[in-house]
Structures are given as structure tokens and as C-alpha cells.
Design an enzyme around this catalytic site. Sequence first.
Site, PDB file in Angstrom:
ATOM      1  N   LYS A  55       0.864  -1.186   0.000  1.00  0.00           N
ATOM      2  CA  LYS A  55       0.000   0.000   0.000  1.00  0.00           C
ATOM      3  C   LYS A  55       0.894   1.228   0.000  1.00  0.00           C
ATOM      4  O   LYS A  55       2.040   1.172   0.444  1.00  0.00           O
ATOM      5  CB  LYS A  55      -0.881   0.004   1.254  1.00  0.00           C
ATOM      6  CG  LYS A  55      -2.080   0.928   1.163  1.00  0.00           C
ATOM      7  CD  LYS A  55      -3.257   0.306   0.442  1.00  0.00           C
ATOM      8  CE  LYS A  55      -4.370   1.289   0.218  1.00  0.00           C
ATOM      9  NZ  LYS A  55      -5.571   0.650  -0.353  1.00  0.00           N
ATOM     10  N   ASP A  67      -7.010   4.564  -4.553  1.00  0.00           N
ATOM     11  CA  ASP A  67      -7.666   4.435  -3.248  1.00  0.00           C
ATOM     12  C   ASP A  67      -8.269   5.817  -2.987  1.00  0.00           C
ATOM     13  O   ASP A  67      -8.486   6.583  -3.952  1.00  0.00           O
ATOM     14  CB  ASP A  67      -6.648   4.019  -2.157  1.00  0.00           C
ATOM     15  CG  ASP A  67      -7.313   3.645  -0.829  1.00  0.00           C
ATOM     16  OD1 ASP A  67      -7.877   2.557  -0.738  1.00  0.00           O
ATOM     17  OD2 ASP A  67      -7.300   4.463   0.117  1.00  0.00           O
TER      18      ASP A  67
END
Length: 444
Positions: free
Chosen positions: A126, A166
Site C-alpha cells: 500500500k 484508493d
Amino acid sequence: MSYVDEVLARVQKQNADQPEFLQAVKEVLESLRVVIEADEEKYRKEALLERLTTPERQILFRVPWVDDKGQVQVNNAYRIQFNSAIGPYKGGLRFHPSVNLSIIKFLGFEQVFKNSLTGLPIGGGKGGSDFDPKGKSDREVMAFCQAFMTELYKYIGKDEDVPAGDIGVGGREIGFLYGQYKKITGLYEGVLTGKGLTYGGSLARTEATGYGLLYITNALLKDHGTSLEGKTVVVSGAGNVATYAIQKAQQLGAKVVTCSDSNGWIYDPDGIDVALLKEVKEVKRARLTEYKAARPSAEYHEGKGVWTVKCDVALPCATQNELGLDDAKALVANGVMAVCEGANMPTTLEATQYLQDNGVLFICGKASNAGGVATSALEMSQNSERLHWTFEEVDSKLQGIMENIYKNISEAAKKYGMEGNYVAGANIAGFLKVVNAMEAQGIV
Ligand code: NDP
């Protein structure tokens, strides 16, 4: 002290200033107790849980860029390459002022299990930055994305690490990031997912997280003798996940009566108008007050409040820890039947416990929002093949993947004596595959 407690204490000590990361690790390790304790000495000797809770690599960098006034701005940026046991690192980039190491590490950790649950060959990672795209011009967003990629490109690649979007990173940002990667490396490869359709993107990727959430929610309800048909649903958020969750819920016969952003929320008893919501959020990039202005049936309220609305199904789709204990109590008092997470870790540990103790069917994000990353992996496959699949082909694969995740998490929960505990089921099913691959590959 049990091995799980030893590792929890170690993680706590080493990351005392990282509450979100600690929360995510605690949730996972608590539900793995039953698996670990069955073979504790082996796991301890292999330091399996220490390896699982420590990222393989953490990249922290600064991003200098020039705003429209000629002022130089500097943001902090991160890429956490958490675990590559089952495939190249895969996970989104978040641009939001709240981004810090704790948040990116919690998201990376969750991603490892989520990606495992999809059944596809992708490891977990991430990244992101505390840059806030809100209120910035397109040129400023491009300048930031180019500066961000000028550093990040050194660490990613189609077989190494494949970021996606995201919060705050949608089609516009992915386009700028991809253009800069291509310019620097000269490579036209599937290094990012969520790309536009004209340059390697997959049909149905935009819809995938929201649609996938509804496919698994419907599978859950069907397994309990009902379905989404005729149900009242509340959704939080008004971004990518929320919008397509609302759309698919409506297609499956439910009525969705709420959505929200960070300023306030909408209650629309006639059902959310998705076309209007897209116009306000995707085209105008405006606030929900504009939705209210164009829709006489809707009420707009400042602040939080979605969870106070009576519903059968609740779908938190905004951000972490947005559904706390008081919210869970309000949902239960209003007779909610199921809560399925569209966002990552939107429900606090106390709220999750309360919902489960009160018989609410609950699926955690690492299972229920896995449709996004699963479709990203399908985009990677299409890029490798240099082919495009049809919308129907991707959508039907997505539906199959989500139904399979439901089957796997419910069987894992049952096998370990926790039938109906889909949090434990997701953590255990995700864990077993990753650990098996880690053991097979030796101490690396
Ligand atoms: P978007 O940026 O498209 O939308 C986020 C939405 O949540 C916006 O409505 C935003 O409101 C709201 N929001 C963000 N932060 C806060 C906050 N601190 N308080 C209240 N509201 C907030 O993001 P996505 O829809 O892509 O992501 C939503 C969630 O889903 C995140 O948890 C993400 O990690 C998760 N997720 C996303 C996937 C994807 O494919 N996009 C895949 C899997 C999970 P505002 O505009 O006012 O900030």
C-alpha cells in the site's frame, strides 16, 4: 505467555505510535489464535508471526512540487511492500491529508490477507501521501503526481509492485502517474491498475469494489434465506466504492436511502439518484449540498448520522473507524440484519464485537471489498495478454470471485468452530495460503 500474545506485545512495543496498524494486527492475530495454538512451537521457531507483521520493505520519501502561485510545496509519501509470498506487491495509493505511516501500514497489512482471499497471485502492499487533491487545480494534481512518480518508479514494475487507486486517487491521478512512469522508463506495461480504457484499463474496474461488495452481501443474505430484494440499505461515503455499491444495490432490488462525504450526509427516502450523485461527485467534484439542491426529496444534514437511519443492511464505504460503538448500538436498535464493509476497517473493534454479539451478520472489508483488487489482478492479466475482455466477462469473473470468497470464509469459520464469524473466517483463510507459501520459500 502464548506465542500470539508475545507477538502482540512485540508489535505494540515497536509501533506504539501507530494506532491503526496496531488495531489491524490485533484483529487478525486474535482470530488466528485457534490456528496458531494448534502448532505453536513450529510457528514460534519459524518466527512466522514476526515475519507476517513486519513489512518486507518500507519506502518513505518526500515529494516537492510547485503550486499555481509558484510556491514550492513538500509532501510526505510512502510505499509499504508488505508481503510478496504469493505474488508481486499489489495495493492502492491514497492521497489524503490524514495519511501517515500507521495508516499505510494498516492498509498494507490488511491487503496481504485480502489479496490472498481473491485466489489470485498477488502479494500485499500500500502507498500514498498526505497530499490533498481537494481544491487543487488539474495542473497542481498533475505536478504532484509527476513528482510522486519520479521517486516511486524506482521501486515498482509489472512483476514487482503494481499500485492502484484508493481515497483521493481515481482515474485522473492514475493517468498522470502512468504518463510519468512511461516517460521516465520508456515502458508501456501494466505497472498500475485502474487505468483509463484507452490505455490498458479494464472494463468494470471502476465499478468493481462497489459491485463486489453487493455480490458478497447478496451471497451472505441468500445463505441466510433472504436476499437484497426489497431491503432498505444505508451507505456511507460518496466516492468510488459508495457510488457503485449504491448502483448495484439498486440493480439487485434494494432501496438505498443515504450517502455521505466528510462534511455531511444525505437522507433520500425516494432512494439515492445515482446519476445525480455521479454528476455532483465525479464531474463537478462538488459537495453533497449540491445533491440536495438538485433533489427535492432529499434531506441534507451536517456531520455524521448515516447509522441512525433505520435499515436492513448497512454498508460503510468511506474510511477507517467511521462506525463506532454508539453507531453499532443505533444500528442494532433499529433492527439491522447485516453490515458488510466497503471501506477498509471502517468498523472499530468494539463496534464489530457488539454487532457480532447481537447476531448481526458481519463481513469485514478484507473479504467484502476484495472485488477491487481482484479486478485489478484481472486488469494485469489482460495487460500481460495484450487483450481486452468485455464488461460482461470481467463482471461475471468478479461475481464468481466474490461468491467464492464467501464460500471460503464461511467454510474456514465453520472448520475452526466459529460458524458465522466471517471475520475469523476471512483472517484464517487468507492467512493459511500466505503462510503455506512463506514456509515453502524458506527464510527469505
Ligand atoms: P474516494 O476518495 O473515491 O471516496 C472516499 C469517500 O469517503 C468520499 O465520499 C470522502 O468524502 C469520504 N471520506 C474520506 N475520508 C473521510 C473522513 N476522514 N471522514 C468522512 N468521510 C471521509 O475513495 P474510495 O471510494 O476509493 O475508497 C473508500 C474506502 O474504500 C477506503 O477505505 C478505501 O481504502 C476502500 N477501498 C477502496 C477500493 C477501491 O477500489 N477504490 C478498494 C478496496 C477498498 P470527501 O470527498 O468529503 O473527502
